[in-house]
Design a protein around this motif. Structure first.
Motif, short mmCIF file in Angstrom:
data_model
loop_
_atom_site.label_atom_id
_atom_site.label_comp_id
_atom_site.label_asym_id
_atom_site.label_seq_id
_atom_site.Cartn_x
_atom_site.Cartn_y
_atom_site.Cartn_z
N VAL A 199 0.86 -1.19 0.00
CA VAL A 199 0.00 0.00 0.00
C VAL A 199 0.89 1.23 0.00
CG1 VAL A 199 -1.86 -1.17 1.24
CG2 VAL A 199 -0.12 0.11 2.53
N LYS A 200 0.30 2.35 -0.42
CA LYS A 200 1.00 3.62 -0.30
C LYS A 200 0.06 4.63 0.34
CE LYS A 200 -0.05 5.38 -4.96
NZ LYS A 200 0.51 5.88 -6.23
N GLY A 273 -0.06 0.25 -4.59
CA GLY A 273 0.84 0.56 -3.49
C GLY A 273 2.21 -0.06 -3.60
#
Length: 424
Positions: A199-200, A273
């Protein structure tokens, strides 16, 4: 390990091998476990990410992989590497280009070559340019290229040999969808192995404290002012002020976010992400069988090749194309693997070429340096020249037709005014 020489390459192209391949293991520049970001695609209904992931069977087990660089993207990188070698005078081969350097307002485009145009020699940029005042397709060069086909490939070899290596379909020419198709002889892709998606996060704190409710923001009637919050200063449509929006922007229309002001609340993106992986693999294959399907009925002078000379001349021309493909691989390798932001890879071992036999067995392994690749190409071309299939490395330079230059200028004006719209 010995270097790949011209005699070995010529024998392989003549029928001694099925393909030449190079397989390289790559790791993130940040080291094992560092996250990399693959290219994103439109998310399908059942997909959990915007990445091209799939299951592949490797060493007897099924693993999750992700595409880090596609065949088309790799081809573009290799073409750019060849172009750099050509511009430095290290790799002499024919190039067709459109020169914008004398077009007012378009000088920054400089020269766009068939190595950069999306459809190579068949691209609309070349189609809508002129050579000596004549539309390109109506010149001798344009007609010869249009009439070229795999069974009669001399013109393409003479004017744009890279199209024979990377493939081209002349679908926008006078023959439409029936235009000649040349398959790719050289393919390469980079794939991440044993991947786990991540994820980001994103957020932005506006130090001035601008709030969403401070809007609406309108398009200013003076283009130089861009935007305004005063309806009296706004551009009007049917007596109403136009809310500001920017093409390609993420902000809501009429909101301060449309002009890049205000806070962005913290968010998590699980669809794009990045990934971690055990390693990546670049697999590059030059199909010698595909090269052997190319036929050359005439010499570059236009005269028919004598029957007793044709086999040797065709073999020599194919060897030149193979040498050009190998130069593309070597030069691209020297440019490195900075694929995109946060996706820089490094090779774990030197570049090695393998000659894949037609009947299997242990492949022969060879090295090839940058200087050796350039010498291999020059030596192969000189031998083909002796048989009537030599090159002129000086560029064929076109100029954009006035209508093309006008179209580009108009598009730039629209983009500058914020009126450009996304295709799709």
């Amino acid at each position: 390990m010995r270097s790949l020489d011209l005699d070995t390459l010529a024998n392989a192209v003549a029928g001694g091998a099925a393909a030449i391949r190079a397989i390289a293991r790559l790791d993130p520049a940040g080291g094992p476990g560092d996250k990399v970001f693959p290219p994103t695609y439109v998310k399908e209904r059942n997909a959990t990410t915007k990445y091209a992931t799939e299951q592949r069977r490797i060493d007897g087990r099924e693993v999750t992989t992700v595409l880090l660089d596609s065949v088309a993207s790799q081809a573009n990188r290799m073409e750019e590497a060849l172009l750099e070698g050509w511009r430095r005078g290290e790799l002499p081969f024919p190039v067709v280009q459109v020169d914008f350097s004398k077009e007012e307002g378009l000088e920054d485009l400089e020269q766009i070559t068939a190595l950069q145009a999306p459809h190579r020699i068949a691209d609309a940029l070349l189609r809508d340019s002129v050579l000596g005042g004549t539309p390109f397709r109506h010149t001798t060069v344009g007609k010869d290229v249009t009439d070229a086909r795999p069974a009669h490939a001399t013109a393409m070899f003479k004017y744009c040999p890279t199209a024979l290596v990377f493939g081209v379909w002349d679908s926008t020419g006078p023959k439409g969808g029936s235009g000649a198709k040349f398959q790719r002889c050289l393919v390469s892709e980079i794939v991440g192995i044993d991947v786990t998606t991540g994820v980001k996060t994103a957020s932005r704190l506006d130090p001035t404290g601008i709030q969403t409710k401070a809007g609406p923001v309108f398009k200013h009637k003076d283009p130089s002012q861009d935007w305004t919050v005063d309806p009296k200063e706004a551009e009007l449509v049917k007596g109403k002020p136009i809310e500001f929006s920017r093409s390609g922007g993420d902000g809501k229309k009429g909101s301060p976010s449309a002009i890049n002001h205000g806070n962005i609340p913290p968010s998590i993106d699980a669809a794009a992400g990045g990934v971690t992986m055990s390693h990546a693999v670049q697999t590059t294959v030059l199909s010698l069988g595909a090269l052997r399907r190319l036929r050359f009925q005439t010499a570059c002078s236009g005269e028919r090749l004598p029957a007793e000379q044709r086999d040797a001349a065709e073999a020599a021309a194919r060897t030149v194309l193979a040498a050009l493909a190998l130069a593309a691989i070597v030069y691209q390798r020297d440019q490195g693997y900075d694929l995109r932001s946060r996706s820089t890879l490094v090779a774990k071992e030197p570049l090695v070429f393998e000659l894949v036999g037609r009947d299997g067995g242990e492949p022969e392994r060879f090295s090839l340096s940058r200087a050796e690749a350039a010498a291999l190409l020059k030596g192969a071309e000189q031998k083909a020249r002796q048989l009537g299939l030599g090159w002129d490395p000086k560029p064929i330079t076109l100029t954009p037709a006035p209508k093309l230059a006008g179209l580009i200028r108009k598009s730039r004006e629209l983009a500058a005014s914020g009126e450009a719209e996304d295709e799709g």
